[in-house]
Scaffold this motif. Structure first.
Motif: not given
Lengths: 190, 167
Positions: A88, A94-99, A101, A122, A92, A90
Protein backbone atom coordinates in the motif's frame (compact mmCIF):
# COMPACT_ATOMS: atom_id res chain seq x y z
CA UNK A 1 80.28 -10.83 77.00
CA UNK A 2 81.61 -9.35 73.77
CA UNK A 3 79.05 -9.04 70.98
CA UNK A 4 79.56 -10.39 67.49
CA UNK A 5 80.35 -8.18 64.55
CA UNK A 6 76.91 -8.93 63.17
CA UNK A 7 75.15 -7.67 66.29
CA UNK A 8 77.21 -4.49 66.34
CA UNK A 9 76.64 -3.83 62.65
CA UNK A 10 72.90 -4.21 63.27
CA UNK A 11 72.99 -1.80 66.19
CA UNK A 12 75.02 0.65 64.20
CA UNK A 13 72.45 0.78 61.40
CA UNK A 14 69.51 0.76 63.80
CA UNK A 15 70.69 4.13 65.09
CA UNK A 16 70.36 5.63 61.62
CA UNK A 17 66.99 7.26 61.03
CA UNK A 18 65.55 9.93 58.80
CA UNK A 19 65.17 13.25 60.57
CA UNK A 20 61.55 14.43 61.06
CA UNK A 21 62.04 16.99 58.23
CA UNK A 22 63.43 14.37 55.87
CA UNK A 23 60.56 12.01 56.67
CA UNK A 24 57.96 14.73 56.15
CA UNK A 25 59.49 15.67 52.82
CA UNK A 26 59.46 12.08 51.53
CA UNK A 27 55.99 11.41 52.91
CA UNK A 28 54.54 14.50 51.24
CA UNK A 29 56.02 13.27 47.95
CA UNK A 30 54.23 9.97 48.20
CA UNK A 31 50.99 11.54 49.44
CA UNK A 32 50.88 13.90 46.45
CA UNK A 33 51.71 11.14 44.02
CA UNK A 34 49.17 8.79 45.55
CA UNK A 35 46.41 11.36 45.01
CA UNK A 36 47.33 11.98 41.38
CA UNK A 37 47.94 8.32 40.72
CA UNK A 38 44.62 7.40 42.31
CA UNK A 39 42.66 9.74 40.06
CA UNK A 40 44.59 8.67 36.95
CA UNK A 41 44.16 5.02 37.85
CA UNK A 42 40.41 5.47 38.42
CA UNK A 43 39.98 7.26 35.09
CA UNK A 44 41.98 4.62 33.24
CA UNK A 45 40.00 1.79 34.79
CA UNK A 46 36.68 3.52 34.15
CA UNK A 47 37.54 4.18 30.53
CA UNK A 48 38.79 0.64 29.98
CA UNK A 49 35.67 -0.82 31.61
CA UNK A 50 33.38 1.36 29.51
CA UNK A 51 35.19 0.49 26.28
CA UNK A 52 35.15 -3.21 27.13
CA UNK A 53 31.43 -3.08 27.98
CA UNK A 54 30.54 -1.38 24.70
CA UNK A 55 32.66 -3.83 22.74
CA UNK A 56 31.27 -6.89 24.48
CA UNK A 57 27.70 -5.63 24.22
CA UNK A 58 28.10 -4.92 20.50
CA UNK A 59 29.66 -8.33 19.91
CA UNK A 60 26.96 -10.02 21.94
CA UNK A 61 24.12 -8.20 20.27
CA UNK A 62 25.18 -8.21 16.67
CA UNK A 63 28.29 -10.11 15.79
CA UNK A 64 27.44 -13.48 17.17
CA UNK A 65 25.74 -15.27 14.31
CA UNK A 66 23.68 -17.19 16.82
CA UNK A 67 22.27 -14.10 18.59
CA UNK A 68 18.67 -13.20 17.87
CA UNK A 69 19.49 -9.51 17.48
CA UNK A 70 22.16 -10.40 14.93
CA UNK A 71 19.74 -12.56 13.00
CA UNK A 72 17.09 -9.84 13.04
CA UNK A 73 19.64 -7.30 11.81
CA UNK A 74 20.63 -9.67 8.98
CA UNK A 75 17.00 -10.18 8.00
CA UNK A 76 16.15 -6.47 8.16
CA UNK A 77 19.13 -5.70 5.92
CA UNK A 78 18.19 -8.50 3.51
CA UNK A 79 14.61 -7.24 3.19
CA UNK A 80 15.83 -3.68 2.75
CA UNK A 81 18.20 -4.72 -0.05
CA UNK A 82 15.45 -6.65 -1.87
CA UNK A 83 13.58 -3.36 -2.20
CA UNK A 84 10.23 -5.06 -2.79
CA UNK A 85 7.19 -3.05 -3.75
CA UNK A 86 4.98 -1.73 -0.98
CA UNK A 87 1.56 -3.37 -0.75
CA UNK A 88 0.00 0.00 0.00
CA UNK A 89 1.32 3.39 -0.95
CA UNK A 90 0.20 5.96 1.56
CA UNK A 91 1.49 8.66 3.86
CA UNK A 92 -0.90 7.57 6.63
CA UNK A 93 0.15 4.99 9.18
CA UNK A 94 -3.50 4.37 10.04
CA UNK A 95 -4.16 3.35 6.43
CA UNK A 96 -1.26 0.90 6.53
CA UNK A 97 -2.67 -0.54 9.74
CA UNK A 98 -6.11 -0.94 8.21
CA UNK A 99 -4.82 -2.41 4.97
CA UNK A 100 -2.67 -5.04 6.67
CA UNK A 101 -5.55 -6.64 8.51
CA UNK A 102 -3.59 -9.68 9.64
CA UNK A 103 -1.33 -7.51 11.77
CA UNK A 104 -2.09 -8.22 15.43
CA UNK A 105 -0.29 -5.23 16.91
CA UNK A 106 -0.63 -1.47 16.61
CA UNK A 107 1.82 0.42 14.43
CA UNK A 108 3.35 3.50 16.02
CA UNK A 109 4.87 6.80 14.99
CA UNK A 110 8.38 6.55 16.38
CA UNK A 111 9.56 9.46 18.46
CA UNK A 112 12.92 8.97 16.80
CA UNK A 113 11.50 9.61 13.34
CA UNK A 114 9.49 12.83 13.68
CA UNK A 115 6.86 13.45 11.05
CA UNK A 116 8.33 16.87 10.32
CA UNK A 117 11.48 15.19 9.06
CA UNK A 118 10.25 11.88 7.69
CA UNK A 119 7.52 11.05 5.23
CA UNK A 120 5.80 7.67 5.07
CA UNK A 121 5.64 6.28 1.52
CA UNK A 122 3.83 3.00 2.16
CA UNK A 123 4.01 -0.38 3.84
CA UNK A 124 3.76 -4.13 3.51
CA UNK A 125 3.71 -7.13 5.78
CA UNK A 126 6.70 -9.38 6.18
CA UNK A 127 8.13 -11.73 8.71
CA UNK A 128 11.13 -11.35 10.89
CA UNK A 129 12.40 -14.52 12.54
CA UNK A 130 9.04 -16.17 11.89
CA UNK A 131 7.05 -13.33 13.47
CA UNK A 132 4.56 -11.31 11.52
CA UNK A 133 6.02 -7.84 11.03
CA UNK A 134 5.49 -4.69 9.04
CA UNK A 135 8.03 -2.88 6.92
CA UNK A 136 7.43 0.70 5.85
CA UNK A 137 9.31 2.88 3.41
CA UNK A 138 10.12 6.30 4.76
CA UNK A 139 11.89 9.20 3.15
CA UNK A 140 13.89 11.98 4.67
CA UNK A 141 12.24 15.24 3.70
CA UNK A 142 15.51 17.17 3.75
CA UNK A 143 17.79 14.95 1.68
CA UNK A 144 15.40 12.48 0.05
CA UNK A 145 17.14 9.41 1.47
CA UNK A 146 15.05 6.26 1.66
CA UNK A 147 15.00 3.96 4.64
CA UNK A 148 13.05 0.92 5.64
CA UNK A 149 11.43 0.89 9.05
CA UNK A 150 10.40 -2.42 10.61
CA UNK A 151 7.98 -2.90 13.45
CA UNK A 152 7.35 -6.17 15.25
CA UNK A 153 6.11 -7.08 18.73
CA UNK A 154 9.05 -6.96 21.08
CA UNK A 155 10.51 -10.46 21.45
CA UNK A 156 10.99 -11.40 25.11
CA UNK A 157 14.36 -12.90 24.27
CA UNK A 158 15.68 -9.44 23.41
CA UNK A 159 15.37 -7.94 26.87
CA UNK A 160 18.80 -6.32 26.48
CA UNK A 161 17.65 -4.05 23.65
CA UNK A 162 16.42 -0.83 25.23
CA UNK A 163 15.06 2.47 24.00
CA UNK A 164 18.57 3.62 23.10
CA UNK A 165 19.26 2.26 19.58
CA UNK A 166 21.91 -0.38 19.01
CA UNK A 167 23.64 0.04 15.70
CA UNK A 168 25.42 -2.43 13.43
CA UNK A 169 26.08 -3.16 9.79
CA UNK A 170 24.61 -6.21 8.04
CA UNK A 171 25.17 -6.97 4.35
CA UNK A 172 26.63 -3.50 3.97
CA UNK A 173 23.54 -1.82 5.38
CA UNK A 174 23.41 0.22 8.55
CA UNK A 175 20.82 -1.27 10.88
CA UNK A 176 19.53 0.24 14.10
CA UNK A 177 17.40 -1.68 16.56
CA UNK A 178 15.59 -0.22 19.52
CA UNK A 179 12.62 -0.75 21.75
CA UNK A 180 9.70 1.63 21.73
CA UNK A 181 6.26 1.30 23.29
CA UNK A 182 6.37 -2.51 23.39
CA UNK A 183 7.61 -2.94 19.85
CA UNK A 184 10.98 -3.75 18.38
CA UNK A 185 11.83 -1.21 15.72
CA UNK A 186 14.48 -1.73 13.08
CA UNK A 187 15.69 0.98 10.74
CA UNK A 188 17.73 -0.03 7.71
CA UNK A 189 19.51 2.22 5.27
CA UNK A 190 22.56 4.47 5.08
CA UNK B 1 52.85 3.82 50.20
CA UNK B 2 55.80 3.21 52.48
CA UNK B 3 55.65 3.60 56.24
CA UNK B 4 58.17 5.66 58.15
CA UNK B 5 59.98 2.54 59.29
CA UNK B 6 60.15 1.20 55.76
CA UNK B 7 61.65 4.47 54.52
CA UNK B 8 64.12 4.35 57.41
CA UNK B 9 65.06 0.87 56.28
CA UNK B 10 65.71 2.14 52.74
CA UNK B 11 67.67 5.03 54.17
CA UNK B 12 69.93 2.58 55.99
CA UNK B 13 70.46 0.69 52.76
CA UNK B 14 71.41 3.98 51.09
CA UNK B 15 73.91 4.64 53.89
CA UNK B 16 75.34 1.17 53.30
CA UNK B 17 75.86 2.02 49.64
CA UNK B 18 77.17 5.56 49.97
CA UNK B 19 78.88 5.35 53.35
CA UNK B 20 77.66 8.88 54.04
CA UNK B 21 74.40 10.03 55.62
CA UNK B 22 73.93 13.15 53.50
CA UNK B 23 74.68 11.34 50.27
CA UNK B 24 72.37 8.57 51.44
CA UNK B 25 69.45 10.98 51.79
CA UNK B 26 70.11 12.44 48.33
CA UNK B 27 70.18 8.96 46.87
CA UNK B 28 66.99 8.01 48.69
CA UNK B 29 65.15 11.15 47.60
CA UNK B 30 66.19 10.87 43.93
CA UNK B 31 65.31 7.18 43.83
CA UNK B 32 62.00 7.77 45.58
CA UNK B 33 60.97 10.42 43.06
CA UNK B 34 61.88 8.03 40.29
CA UNK B 35 59.88 5.25 41.95
CA UNK B 36 56.82 7.48 42.37
CA UNK B 37 57.05 8.78 38.80
CA UNK B 38 56.56 5.25 37.55
CA UNK B 39 53.09 5.57 39.08
CA UNK B 40 52.17 1.94 38.80
CA UNK B 41 51.42 -0.91 41.07
CA UNK B 42 54.16 -3.48 41.18
CA UNK B 43 54.07 -6.93 42.62
CA UNK B 44 56.72 -6.27 45.23
CA UNK B 45 57.12 -2.55 45.77
CA UNK B 46 59.93 -2.94 48.31
CA UNK B 47 62.07 -5.14 46.10
CA UNK B 48 61.32 -2.89 43.14
CA UNK B 49 62.30 0.25 45.04
CA UNK B 50 65.48 -1.38 46.34
CA UNK B 51 66.37 -2.17 42.72
CA UNK B 52 65.83 1.46 41.73
CA UNK B 53 68.08 2.66 44.57
CA UNK B 54 70.83 0.24 43.60
CA UNK B 55 70.66 1.00 39.88
CA UNK B 56 70.57 4.74 40.52
CA UNK B 57 73.59 4.49 42.79
CA UNK B 58 75.54 2.42 40.26
CA UNK B 59 74.62 4.90 37.50
CA UNK B 60 76.04 7.70 39.61
CA UNK B 61 79.23 5.69 39.99
CA UNK B 62 79.57 5.19 36.29
CA UNK B 63 78.98 8.86 35.58
CA UNK B 64 81.02 10.60 38.20
CA UNK B 65 82.77 7.87 40.07
CA UNK B 66 82.62 9.29 43.56
CA UNK B 67 83.56 5.85 44.72
CA UNK B 68 85.73 3.17 43.20
CA UNK B 69 84.95 -0.32 41.99
CA UNK B 70 86.81 -3.27 43.34
CA UNK B 71 88.05 -6.07 41.16
CA UNK B 72 86.60 -9.31 42.37
CA UNK B 73 88.77 -12.34 42.78
CA UNK B 74 86.57 -15.22 41.71
CA UNK B 75 89.28 -17.77 42.45
CA UNK B 76 88.88 -17.53 46.18
CA UNK B 77 87.66 -20.82 47.56
CA UNK B 78 84.06 -20.47 48.59
CA UNK B 79 82.96 -21.16 52.10
CA UNK B 80 79.62 -21.43 53.84
CA UNK B 81 77.48 -18.40 54.56
CA UNK B 82 77.81 -18.67 58.32
CA UNK B 83 81.56 -18.14 58.41
CA UNK B 84 81.07 -14.43 59.13
CA UNK B 85 79.00 -15.24 62.20
CA UNK B 86 82.07 -16.17 64.19
CA UNK B 87 83.63 -12.72 63.95
CA UNK B 88 83.73 -10.74 67.16
CA UNK B 89 83.98 -6.96 67.14
CA UNK B 90 82.90 -4.17 69.43
CA UNK B 91 80.87 -1.18 68.34
CA UNK B 92 83.88 1.00 67.59
CA UNK B 93 85.46 -1.74 65.55
CA UNK B 94 82.21 -2.29 63.65
CA UNK B 95 82.12 1.41 62.72
CA UNK B 96 85.74 1.33 61.68
CA UNK B 97 85.06 -1.68 59.44
CA UNK B 98 82.09 0.01 57.78
CA UNK B 99 84.22 3.07 57.03
CA UNK B 100 87.08 0.99 55.70
CA UNK B 101 85.08 -1.16 53.28
CA UNK B 102 84.15 -0.19 49.74
CA UNK B 103 80.50 -0.05 48.74
CA UNK B 104 80.37 -3.58 47.35
CA UNK B 105 81.52 -5.06 50.64
CA UNK B 106 79.51 -2.63 52.74
CA UNK B 107 76.34 -3.47 50.85
CA UNK B 108 77.00 -7.17 51.21
CA UNK B 109 77.68 -6.80 54.92
CA UNK B 110 74.54 -4.74 55.41
CA UNK B 111 72.32 -7.18 53.54
CA UNK B 112 73.80 -10.13 55.38
CA UNK B 113 73.94 -8.63 58.89
CA UNK B 114 70.96 -6.26 59.02
CA UNK B 115 68.53 -7.66 56.47
CA UNK B 116 69.70 -11.19 57.25
CA UNK B 117 69.54 -12.42 53.67
CA UNK B 118 70.75 -15.94 52.99
CA UNK B 119 73.36 -16.61 50.30
CA UNK B 120 70.57 -17.75 47.98
CA UNK B 121 68.58 -14.55 48.56
CA UNK B 122 71.71 -12.45 48.11
CA UNK B 123 72.40 -14.26 44.86
CA UNK B 124 68.90 -13.44 43.59
CA UNK B 125 69.09 -9.84 44.74
CA UNK B 126 72.57 -9.10 43.42
CA UNK B 127 72.08 -11.24 40.32
CA UNK B 128 75.15 -13.35 40.98
CA UNK B 129 75.54 -17.11 41.25
CA UNK B 130 75.33 -18.45 44.80
CA UNK B 131 78.93 -19.68 44.56
CA UNK B 132 80.11 -16.17 43.78
CA UNK B 133 78.20 -14.79 46.75
CA UNK B 134 79.81 -17.37 49.05
CA UNK B 135 83.22 -16.41 47.66
CA UNK B 136 82.47 -12.77 48.31
CA UNK B 137 81.39 -13.51 51.89
CA UNK B 138 84.58 -15.48 52.47
CA UNK B 139 86.65 -12.69 50.99
CA UNK B 140 84.79 -10.20 53.17
CA UNK B 141 85.61 -12.21 56.25
CA UNK B 142 89.33 -12.17 55.42
CA UNK B 143 89.22 -8.46 54.72
CA UNK B 144 87.44 -7.72 58.00
CA UNK B 145 89.92 -9.81 59.95
CA UNK B 146 92.83 -8.00 58.32
CA UNK B 147 91.11 -4.73 59.00
CA UNK B 148 90.74 -5.57 62.67
CA UNK B 149 94.23 -7.02 63.07
CA UNK B 150 96.14 -4.32 61.22
CA UNK B 151 94.07 -1.36 60.21
CA UNK B 152 92.07 -0.83 63.35
CA UNK B 153 95.09 -1.05 65.64
CA UNK B 154 97.06 1.30 63.38
CA UNK B 155 94.14 3.67 63.31
CA UNK B 156 93.88 3.70 67.09
CA UNK B 157 97.62 4.29 67.40
CA UNK B 158 97.47 7.08 64.79
CA UNK B 159 94.67 8.81 66.65
CA UNK B 160 96.46 8.34 69.96
CA UNK B 161 99.67 9.85 68.54
CA UNK B 162 97.70 12.74 67.11
CA UNK B 163 96.23 13.47 70.52
CA UNK B 164 99.72 13.34 72.12
CA UNK B 165 101.13 15.77 69.51
CA UNK B 166 98.27 18.20 70.09
CA UNK B 167 98.83 17.93 73.82
Amino acid sequence: MKKTLKENIKENYAELKLSPEQWRSLDSLQQNRAGKHGIRFFLKISFAAMAASVLLLSLYLFQGSGSLAGKIADEVAYNHNKNVQMEIKTASIDEVQSFLSKIDFTLIHSERLPLEQWELLGGRSCSIQGRLAVQMKIQNKANGKLKTLYQVPYPKELSHIKSVPMETYASGVKVRLWRERGLLLGLAGG
Amino acid sequence: MFSREELNQFYRYCVALTGDEDEAYDLLQDSFEKFLRKGRDVHSAKAYFRGIIRNHFIDQYRKGAKHGFTELDENIISTNETSLESLIANKEEARFILNALDFHDRELLYLWAVEEYTAKELADLLKSPRGTILSKLHRLKIKIKQCLENGYEKDIKRKHQGKLRRA
